[in-house]
Write a protein that holds these residues in place. Structure first.
Motif, PDB file in Angstrom:
ATOM      1  N   PHE A 178       2.037  -4.400   4.499  1.00 53.23           N
ATOM      2  CA  PHE A 178       2.858  -4.290   3.299  1.00 53.23           C
ATOM      3  C   PHE A 178       4.182  -3.575   3.541  1.00 53.23           C
ATOM      4  N   PHE A 179       4.394  -2.921   4.689  1.00 55.69           N
ATOM      5  CA  PHE A 179       5.689  -2.327   4.978  1.00 55.69           C
ATOM      6  C   PHE A 179       6.508  -3.160   5.971  1.00 55.69           C
ATOM      7  N   ALA A 180       5.956  -4.293   6.425  1.00 52.33           N
ATOM      8  CA  ALA A 180       6.673  -5.113   7.397  1.00 52.33           C
ATOM      9  C   ALA A 180       7.955  -5.647   6.783  1.00 52.33           C
ATOM     10  N   ASP A 181       9.046  -5.519   7.507  1.00 49.45           N
ATOM     11  CA  ASP A 181      10.348  -6.072   7.129  1.00 49.45           C
ATOM     12  C   ASP A 181      10.877  -5.539   5.807  1.00 49.45           C
ATOM     13  N   LEU A 182      10.397  -4.380   5.347  1.00 54.18           N
ATOM     14  CA  LEU A 182      10.871  -3.867   4.073  1.00 54.18           C
ATOM     15  C   LEU A 182      12.362  -3.563   4.138  1.00 54.18           C
ATOM     16  N   ARG A 183      12.803  -3.075   5.288  1.00 50.17           N
ATOM     17  CA  ARG A 183      14.217  -2.741   5.413  1.00 50.17           C
ATOM     18  C   ARG A 183      15.087  -3.987   5.361  1.00 50.17           C
ATOM     19  N   ASP A 184      14.582  -5.102   5.929  1.00 49.08           N
ATOM     20  CA  ASP A 184      15.392  -6.306   6.023  1.00 49.08           C
ATOM     21  C   ASP A 184      15.272  -7.225   4.827  1.00 49.08           C
ATOM     22  N   GLY A 243      13.121 -14.247  -8.674  1.00 51.86           N
ATOM     23  CA  GLY A 243      11.912 -14.467  -9.443  1.00 51.86           C
ATOM     24  C   GLY A 243      10.632 -14.418  -8.643  1.00 51.86           C
ATOM     25  N   GLY A 244      10.723 -14.096  -7.336  1.00 52.53           N
ATOM     26  CA  GLY A 244       9.522 -13.999  -6.521  1.00 52.53           C
ATOM     27  C   GLY A 244       8.719 -12.763  -6.859  1.00 52.53           C
ATOM     28  N   PRO A 245       7.490 -12.668  -6.346  1.00 48.22           N
ATOM     29  CA  PRO A 245       6.653 -11.504  -6.651  1.00 48.22           C
ATOM     30  C   PRO A 245       7.206 -10.234  -6.010  1.00 48.22           C
ATOM     31  N   LEU A 246       6.922  -9.094  -6.641  1.00 44.84           N
ATOM     32  CA  LEU A 246       7.327  -7.808  -6.077  1.00 44.84           C
ATOM     33  C   LEU A 246       6.538  -7.526  -4.810  1.00 44.84           C
ATOM     34  N   ARG A 247       7.202  -6.939  -3.822  1.00 44.96           N
ATOM     35  CA  ARG A 247       6.520  -6.542  -2.598  1.00 44.96           C
ATOM     36  C   ARG A 247       5.610  -5.340  -2.882  1.00 44.96           C
ATOM     37  N   ALA A 248       4.392  -5.388  -2.388  1.00 47.36           N
ATOM     38  CA  ALA A 248       3.441  -4.292  -2.572  1.00 47.36           C
ATOM     39  C   ALA A 248       3.781  -3.151  -1.630  1.00 47.36           C
ATOM     40  N   LEU A 249       3.942  -1.946  -2.179  1.00 41.69           N
ATOM     41  CA  LEU A 249       4.332  -0.781  -1.387  1.00 41.69           C
ATOM     42  C   LEU A 249       3.194   0.204  -1.178  1.00 41.69           C
ATOM     43  N   SER A 250       1.997  -0.133  -1.632  1.00 40.95           N
ATOM     44  CA  SER A 250       0.833   0.700  -1.359  1.00 40.95           C
ATOM     45  C   SER A 250      -0.377  -0.207  -1.259  1.00 40.95           C
ATOM     46  N   SER A 251      -1.428   0.291  -0.653  1.00 46.05           N
ATOM     47  CA  SER A 251      -2.615  -0.530  -0.451  1.00 46.05           C
ATOM     48  C   SER A 251      -3.327  -0.842  -1.765  1.00 46.05           C
ATOM     49  N   LYS A 252      -2.994  -0.103  -2.838  1.00 49.82           N
ATOM     50  CA  LYS A 252      -3.619  -0.339  -4.135  1.00 49.82           C
ATOM     51  C   LYS A 252      -2.773  -1.221  -5.042  1.00 49.82           C
ATOM     52  N   ALA A 253      -1.558  -1.550  -4.608  1.00 51.54           N
ATOM     53  CA  ALA A 253      -0.710  -2.415  -5.420  1.00 51.54           C
ATOM     54  C   ALA A 253      -1.202  -3.853  -5.322  1.00 51.54           C
ATOM     55  N   ARG A 288     -16.905  10.695   1.287  1.00 53.39           N
ATOM     56  CA  ARG A 288     -15.887   9.746   1.729  1.00 53.39           C
ATOM     57  C   ARG A 288     -14.498  10.244   1.341  1.00 53.39           C
ATOM     58  N   LEU A 289     -13.582  10.182   2.306  1.00 58.51           N
ATOM     59  CA  LEU A 289     -12.192  10.529   2.038  1.00 58.51           C
ATOM     60  C   LEU A 289     -11.441   9.284   1.604  1.00 58.51           C
ATOM     61  N   ARG A 290     -10.660   9.425   0.565  1.00 60.70           N
ATOM     62  CA  ARG A 290      -9.876   8.323   0.031  1.00 60.70           C
ATOM     63  C   ARG A 290      -8.399   8.529   0.347  1.00 60.70           C
ATOM     64  N   GLU A 291      -7.647   7.445   0.241  1.00 60.49           N
ATOM     65  CA  GLU A 291      -6.193   7.543   0.430  1.00 60.49           C
ATOM     66  C   GLU A 291      -5.563   8.350  -0.700  1.00 60.49           C
ATOM     67  N   THR A 292      -6.093   8.169  -1.912  1.00 53.44           N
ATOM     68  CA  THR A 292      -5.619   8.890  -3.095  1.00 53.44           C
ATOM     69  C   THR A 292      -6.825   9.334  -3.915  1.00 53.44           C
ATOM     70  N   PRO A 293      -6.648  10.304  -4.801  1.00 54.12           N
ATOM     71  CA  PRO A 293      -7.774  10.712  -5.664  1.00 54.12           C
ATOM     72  C   PRO A 293      -8.245   9.560  -6.553  1.00 54.12           C
ATOM     73  N   GLU A 294      -9.498   9.670  -6.993  1.00 54.79           N
ATOM     74  CA  GLU A 294     -10.045   8.669  -7.908  1.00 54.79           C
ATOM     75  C   GLU A 294      -9.347   8.756  -9.267  1.00 54.79           C
ATOM     76  N   ASP A 295      -9.424   7.656 -10.036  1.00 52.61           N
ATOM     77  CA  ASP A 295      -8.877   7.642 -11.387  1.00 52.61           C
ATOM     78  C   ASP A 295      -9.576   8.699 -12.239  1.00 52.61           C
ATOM     79  N   ILE A 296      -8.816   9.266 -13.173  1.00 50.38           N
ATOM     80  CA  ILE A 296      -9.390  10.176 -14.166  1.00 50.38           C
ATOM     81  C   ILE A 296      -9.355   9.462 -15.512  1.00 50.38           C
ATOM     82  N   CYS A 297     -10.510   9.364 -16.165  1.00 52.63           N
ATOM     83  CA  CYS A 297     -10.621   8.626 -17.421  1.00 52.63           C
ATOM     84  C   CYS A 297     -10.680   9.598 -18.604  1.00 52.63           C
ATOM     85  N   PHE A 298     -10.012   9.221 -19.692  1.00 54.90           N
ATOM     86  CA  PHE A 298      -9.964  10.047 -20.896  1.00 54.90           C
ATOM     87  C   PHE A 298     -10.552   9.283 -22.071  1.00 54.90           C
TER      88      PHE A 298
END
Length: 385
Positions: free
Chosen positions: A360-366, A343-353, A28-38
């Protein structure tokens, strides 16, 4: 009459006949690499300038090199090094990607080969205090800063320091250098920005102290602006030829700014104590949203991959996470600010946020995220780009 012959009954076919090999599962291809745990918290991380490699140093003094991939299950540990006796505070790849610089609380500098993790050069008592950061300047020259405010610039051809100074009173938290490798900037826990001339091997000046510790320093606007993050959650801006005093300041709704990396010439990502990674546009000053988070865990360090499309973050949860920031590279934030409740919530800029959705990118400019700006959106010298 002789009995009529019975027609043969056809044998039913199984979906998977036992004689056939089962179809191999496609990775399976992911949008980003998996987490690396230490096993311990990674204080320091760096991404290779050309290849999909991650270096990390942890609180136990161990250094690791991983290869990462967007294919599920393909992250690999390539080697580890346990040469440091105490916590590894910072790691950095050389500009050609062949060497890895590491510094430690044990006051030592190590230079390892990237391919094998072999210890090539070691400065055992490089500073009088615990080391905190390292910055390669060119193929032979690099800089280090320690907990006592001392800065050294080293030349590998001579095997020694070519500049030593202690102009700041507290720990050196971060360093940056201009594109010509001439001017070195150092952020300090005493709230000042230090300026050194590497070519002439001298200290130039200190800025006025700002409120709180300065925790990070980056160059923006084609090198004409310098941004420093502070422990009080404020970004201070300096003009390139005006390091004595900040030209602008911008307060985020965050407990602190503990680390900061540039994504574009105008957009930085900042990590905070609350575990949120915010994308911030500079001039006009605007928090545009959240890239991702380590829920409830302070962010230790951020690193950007080649091309500026992948961001890595380390935190107290003993994980390195990856975030897709490719859309930030084409994002334009203009001066128009749509009225929005504070004081509103931050807009999510990635699918993992947290809180993200398909739009999540709708109306970001406005409708960028409102933020409390101490210096306003207007630059003091009318720089609008």
């Amino acid at each position: 009459m002789p009995p009529s012959p019975t027609a043969p009954v056809p044998r039913p076919r199984c979906p998977q006949d036992s004689s056939e090999e089962p179809a191999a599962r496609e990775p399976r291809l992911r949008e980003t690499p998996e987490d690396i745990c230490f096993e311990a918290t990674a204080n320091a991380i760096a991404l290779h300038p050309e290849r999909p490699l991650l270096a990390a140093g942890d609180v136990d003094g161990d250094v690791y090199l991983y290869s990462y991939s967007c294919t599920e299950g393909e992250n690999r540990q390539l080697w580890s090094s346990g040469h440091h006796l105490k916590s590894c505070r910072d790691v950095a790849f050389s500009q050609d990607g062949q060497k890895l610089f590491t510094v430690s609380k044990d006051k030592s500098i190590h230079i390892l080969t990237v391919e094998e993790g072999r210890l090539e050069t070691r400065f055992p008592k490089a500073h009088g205090s615990a080391l905190n950061c390292v910055l390669p300047i060119d193929h032979h020259v690099f800089a280090t800063g320690d907990d006592g405010g001392a800065v050294k610039v080293w030349d590998l051809r001579r095997g020694d320091a070519i500049l030593e100074a202690r102009q700041q009173e507290e720990y050196i938290s971060a360093m940056a250098v201009d594109g010509n490798g001439k001017i070195l900037l150092t952020a300090s826990g005493d709230g000042t920005l230090g300026v050194y001339n590497v070519k002439r091997r001298r200290f130039d000046l200190l800025s006025e102290p700002q409120n709180g510790d300065l925790t990070s320093v980056v160059l923006l606007k084609r090198g004409r602006k310098v941004a420093c993050g502070s422990s009080e959650g404020t970004i201070y801006l300096f003009n390139w030829d005006g390091f004595g005093a900040a030209s602008d300041r911008f307060a985020l709704r965050a407990e602190s700014i503990d680390c900061m990396v540039p994504i574009t010439d105008s957009i930085v990502c900042v990590g905070s104590l609350d575990g949120v990674i915010r994308a911030v546009n500079v001039l006009p000053n605007r928090v545009v949203g959240s890239v991702g988070q380590h829920l409830g865990e302070p962010i230790e360090q951020l690193a950007v991959g080649p091309g500026g499309t992948l961001l890595a973050s380390s935190a107290h949860d003993q994980k390195v996470k990856f975030w897709d920031v490719s859309a930030l590279r084409s994002l334009v934030v203009d001066d128009y600010r749509r009225k929005k409740k504070r004081g509103g919530p931050l807009r999510a800029l990635s699918s993992k946020a947290v809180g993200s959705g398909e739009d999540f990118f709708a109306d970001l400019r406005d409708e960028p995220e409102e933020a409390a700006a101490g210096g306003g959106d207007n630059d003091s010298d009318s720089d609008s780009d």
